[in-house]
Design a protein around this motif. Structure first.
Motif, PDB file in Angstrom:
ATOM      1  N   VAL A 188       0.840  -1.199   0.000  1.00 44.99           N
ATOM      2  CA  VAL A 188       0.000   0.000   0.000  1.00 44.99           C
ATOM      3  C   VAL A 188       0.869   1.240   0.000  1.00 44.99           C
ATOM      4  N   GLU A 189       0.542   2.162  -0.886  1.00 50.64           N
ATOM      5  CA  GLU A 189       1.202   3.462  -0.890  1.00 50.64           C
ATOM      6  C   GLU A 189       0.415   4.409   0.009  1.00 50.64           C
ATOM      7  N   ILE A 190       1.102   5.001   0.981  1.00 50.75           N
ATOM      8  CA  ILE A 190       0.440   5.907   1.920  1.00 50.75           C
ATOM      9  C   ILE A 190       1.242   7.202   2.039  1.00 50.75           C
ATOM     10  N   ARG A 191       0.575   8.219   2.547  1.00 51.14           N
ATOM     11  CA  ARG A 191       1.239   9.442   2.996  1.00 51.14           C
ATOM     12  C   ARG A 191       1.082   9.469   4.506  1.00 51.14           C
ATOM     13  N   TYR A 192       2.239   9.498   5.207  1.00 48.63           N
ATOM     14  CA  TYR A 192       2.222   9.278   6.651  1.00 48.63           C
ATOM     15  C   TYR A 192       3.009  10.351   7.386  1.00 48.63           C
ATOM     16  N   ALA A 193       2.433  10.840   8.479  1.00 52.51           N
ATOM     17  CA  ALA A 193       3.101  11.811   9.348  1.00 52.51           C
ATOM     18  C   ALA A 193       3.414  11.145  10.682  1.00 52.51           C
ATOM     19  N   SER A 194       4.591  11.419  11.217  1.00 55.22           N
ATOM     20  CA  SER A 194       4.985  10.876  12.510  1.00 55.22           C
ATOM     21  C   SER A 194       5.546  12.003  13.364  1.00 55.22           C
ATOM     22  N   LEU A 195       5.850  11.696  14.619  1.00 55.74           N
ATOM     23  CA  LEU A 195       6.424  12.722  15.486  1.00 55.74           C
ATOM     24  C   LEU A 195       7.797  13.162  14.976  1.00 55.74           C
ATOM     25  N   ARG A 196       8.543  12.208  14.424  1.00 52.79           N
ATOM     26  CA  ARG A 196       9.860  12.576  13.876  1.00 52.79           C
ATOM     27  C   ARG A 196       9.731  13.375  12.583  1.00 52.79           C
ATOM     28  N   ASN A 197       8.716  13.024  11.796  1.00 58.53           N
ATOM     29  CA  ASN A 197       8.500  13.695  10.506  1.00 58.53           C
ATOM     30  C   ASN A 197       7.041  14.150  10.420  1.00 58.53           C
ATOM     31  N   PRO A 198       6.701  15.263  11.062  1.00 55.98           N
ATOM     32  CA  PRO A 198       5.300  15.708  11.095  1.00 55.98           C
ATOM     33  C   PRO A 198       4.738  16.126   9.743  1.00 55.98           C
ATOM     34  N   VAL A 199       5.617  16.384   8.766  1.00 54.77           N
ATOM     35  CA  VAL A 199       5.141  16.672   7.415  1.00 54.77           C
ATOM     36  C   VAL A 199       4.940  15.330   6.705  1.00 54.77           C
ATOM     37  N   PRO A 200       3.728  15.045   6.217  1.00 54.58           N
ATOM     38  CA  PRO A 200       3.462  13.735   5.606  1.00 54.58           C
ATOM     39  C   PRO A 200       4.443  13.413   4.490  1.00 54.58           C
ATOM     40  N   GLU A 201       4.905  12.152   4.489  1.00 55.93           N
ATOM     41  CA  GLU A 201       5.838  11.699   3.457  1.00 55.93           C
ATOM     42  C   GLU A 201       5.325  10.405   2.853  1.00 55.93           C
ATOM     43  N   GLU A 202       5.793  10.112   1.670  1.00 52.94           N
ATOM     44  CA  GLU A 202       5.396   8.896   0.972  1.00 52.94           C
ATOM     45  C   GLU A 202       6.032   7.675   1.626  1.00 52.94           C
ATOM     46  N   ARG A 203       5.223   6.657   1.854  1.00 53.65           N
ATOM     47  CA  ARG A 203       5.722   5.377   2.356  1.00 53.65           C
ATOM     48  C   ARG A 203       5.048   4.256   1.568  1.00 53.65           C
ATOM     49  N   VAL A 204       5.715   3.126   1.487  1.00 54.98           N
ATOM     50  CA  VAL A 204       5.093   1.911   0.986  1.00 54.98           C
ATOM     51  C   VAL A 204       5.160   0.884   2.102  1.00 54.98           C
ATOM     52  N   ILE A 205       4.000   0.369   2.482  1.00 52.25           N
ATOM     53  CA  ILE A 205       3.940  -0.593   3.583  1.00 52.25           C
ATOM     54  C   ILE A 205       3.224  -1.856   3.114  1.00 52.25           C
ATOM     55  N   GLN A 206       3.445  -2.934   3.860  1.00 57.84           N
ATOM     56  CA  GLN A 206       2.749  -4.197   3.603  1.00 57.84           C
ATOM     57  C   GLN A 206       2.036  -4.583   4.901  1.00 57.84           C
ATOM     58  N   PRO A 207       0.770  -4.173   5.073  1.00 63.59           N
ATOM     59  CA  PRO A 207       0.066  -4.378   6.337  1.00 63.59           C
ATOM     60  C   PRO A 207      -0.466  -5.802   6.479  1.00 63.59           C
ATOM     61  N   HIS A 208      -0.523  -6.280   7.733  1.00 64.59           N
ATOM     62  CA  HIS A 208      -1.129  -7.601   7.937  1.00 64.59           C
ATOM     63  C   HIS A 208      -2.218  -7.613   9.007  1.00 64.59           C
ATOM     64  N   THR A 209      -2.220  -6.652   9.948  1.00 67.65           N
ATOM     65  CA  THR A 209      -3.229  -6.690  11.010  1.00 67.65           C
ATOM     66  C   THR A 209      -3.524  -5.283  11.510  1.00 67.65           C
ATOM     67  N   VAL A 210      -4.823  -4.962  11.647  1.00 65.69           N
ATOM     68  CA  VAL A 210      -5.246  -3.717  12.276  1.00 65.69           C
ATOM     69  C   VAL A 210      -5.468  -3.994  13.771  1.00 65.69           C
ATOM     70  N   VAL A 211      -4.961  -3.096  14.615  1.00 64.13           N
ATOM     71  CA  VAL A 211      -4.979  -3.300  16.067  1.00 64.13           C
ATOM     72  C   VAL A 211      -5.607  -2.096  16.759  1.00 64.13           C
ATOM     73  N   HIS A 212      -6.440  -2.360  17.772  1.00 67.95           N
ATOM     74  CA  HIS A 212      -6.859  -1.294  18.688  1.00 67.95           C
ATOM     75  C   HIS A 212      -6.176  -1.544  20.015  1.00 67.95           C
ATOM     76  N   SER A 213      -5.385  -0.608  20.477  1.00 66.79           N
ATOM     77  CA  SER A 213      -4.557  -0.802  21.665  1.00 66.79           C
ATOM     78  C   SER A 213      -5.283  -0.504  22.968  1.00 66.79           C
ATOM     79  N   GLY A 214      -6.539  -0.081  22.884  1.00 62.55           N
ATOM     80  CA  GLY A 214      -7.258   0.391  24.051  1.00 62.55           C
ATOM     81  C   GLY A 214      -7.397   1.896  24.040  1.00 62.55           C
ATOM     82  N   LEU A 215      -6.488   2.561  23.341  1.00 59.49           N
ATOM     83  CA  LEU A 215      -6.530   4.021  23.248  1.00 59.49           C
ATOM     84  C   LEU A 215      -6.480   4.520  21.805  1.00 59.49           C
ATOM     85  N   ARG A 216      -5.890   3.738  20.902  1.00 59.73           N
ATOM     86  CA  ARG A 216      -5.751   4.214  19.525  1.00 59.73           C
ATOM     87  C   ARG A 216      -5.773   3.017  18.566  1.00 59.73           C
ATOM     88  N   TRP A 217      -5.939   3.337  17.275  1.00 57.23           N
ATOM     89  CA  TRP A 217      -5.898   2.335  16.211  1.00 57.23           C
ATOM     90  C   TRP A 217      -4.562   2.437  15.483  1.00 57.23           C
TER      91      TRP A 217
END
Length: 298
Positions: A146-175
């Protein structure tokens, strides 16, 4: 749980709506101690006659010894021999029902579903959008990159990433989604609220859950009363958490252990007064290799 046997074993024994009503009957009777037709009427929008029929059918066909009508209470109470047939008889089922009531009340202010003597605190909602979740789940199901645009604390400006996801998780506080990150050549956790809309599934991936060592590794967290408490205080905490032999064992995937630790506030052990901390991680050394690692997506 009621089951069918023999030639009907492969068939669903009850209509889904009836199963939900029977579950509510058991949860209300067991945990609140008083069941009336009004509970079913309010929960399912049915009339008193139908609600009465459901209770009578529950008693006559599935659990004749579970409920006793108490004239002074003007309702049914659980019998001394109450045995759950459609639930497990655990408090989490009552909590889930209260969560559902609270959520409906927040969404529909005119809907009278709250009970008078219960209140549930819900965590703040995180920004989970269908335009993000749908393509991510599709990629998980079909093993796609999957091609995504993702922002993180290290890189708050969204950047292009390619990921291969396998599981969606709810941690109790976030997805978040557990995925192979092609940029970092490692499995990471990507917070779904930080992915811009319309991720694009592309070609077939090659890094699934089977190759994710942290996902496949199983750990057991050992939660104990804070050892700084005195013996009587520790015994009380052990009762609070239904510990056996002074320990609560929590099976967990290594990839999720940090979320369990944070949810139980075990990550601040010894930094607070024992009366505030109350519990501690008893086998910290045994699971230390997986704790507070930097394998998240940020």
């Amino acid at each position: 749980m009621a089951r069918t046997t023999g030639q009907n074993a492969g068939k669903w024994p009850l209509r889904w709506d009836l199963l939900l009503r029977y579950r509510l009957i058991e949860v209300i009777a067991l945990w609140e101690g008083r069941l009336t037709t009004n509970h079913l009427q309010r929960a399912f929008g049915i009339g008193r006659q139908q609600a009465s029929k459901d209770i009578n059918q529950y008693l006559s066909e599935h659990a004749p010894e579970n409920l006793v009508y108490d004239r002074s209470m003007k309702g049914y109470k659980p019998s001394p021999d109450f045995t759950p047939r459609f639930t497990r008889g655990v408090a989490d089922e009552y909590l889930q029902m209260m969560h559902a009531r609270e959520d409906l009340s927040c969404a529909f202010e005119a809907l009278d579903v709250r009970e008078l003597n219960t209140e549930v605190l819900l965590p703040p909602r995180r920004d989970l959008r269908p335009a993000v979740l749908r393509p991510i789940l599709q990629a998980c199901r079909e093993g796609l990159r999957v091609e995504i645009r993702y922002a993180s604390l290290r890189n708050p400006v969204p950047e292009e990433r390619v990921i291969q996801p396998h599981t969606v998780v709810h941690s109790g506080l976030r997805w978040h989604v557990r995925a192979w990150c092609e940029k970092n050549s490692a499995y990471r956790d990507f917070v779904l609220s930080r992915i811009e809309d319309d991720p694009e599934p592309v070609t077939e991936g090659w890094q699934g859950a089977d190759e994710d060592e942290a996902w496949q590794t199983r750990l057991t967290l050992e939660v104990v009363p804070d050892p700084r408490l005195d013996a009587r205080q520790q015994a009380m905490i052990a009762r609070d958490y239904a510990m056996e032999d002074g320990r609560l064992l929590i099976p967990c995937r290594a990839a999720l252990v940090n979320y369990v630790v944070q949810l139980l506030h075990l990550d601040v052990a010894d930094n607070r007064a024992p009366e505030a901390q109350q519990i501690a991680l008893g086998n910290r050394e045994a699971v230390a290799a997986w704790l507070w690692g930097d394998d998240g997506g940020g």
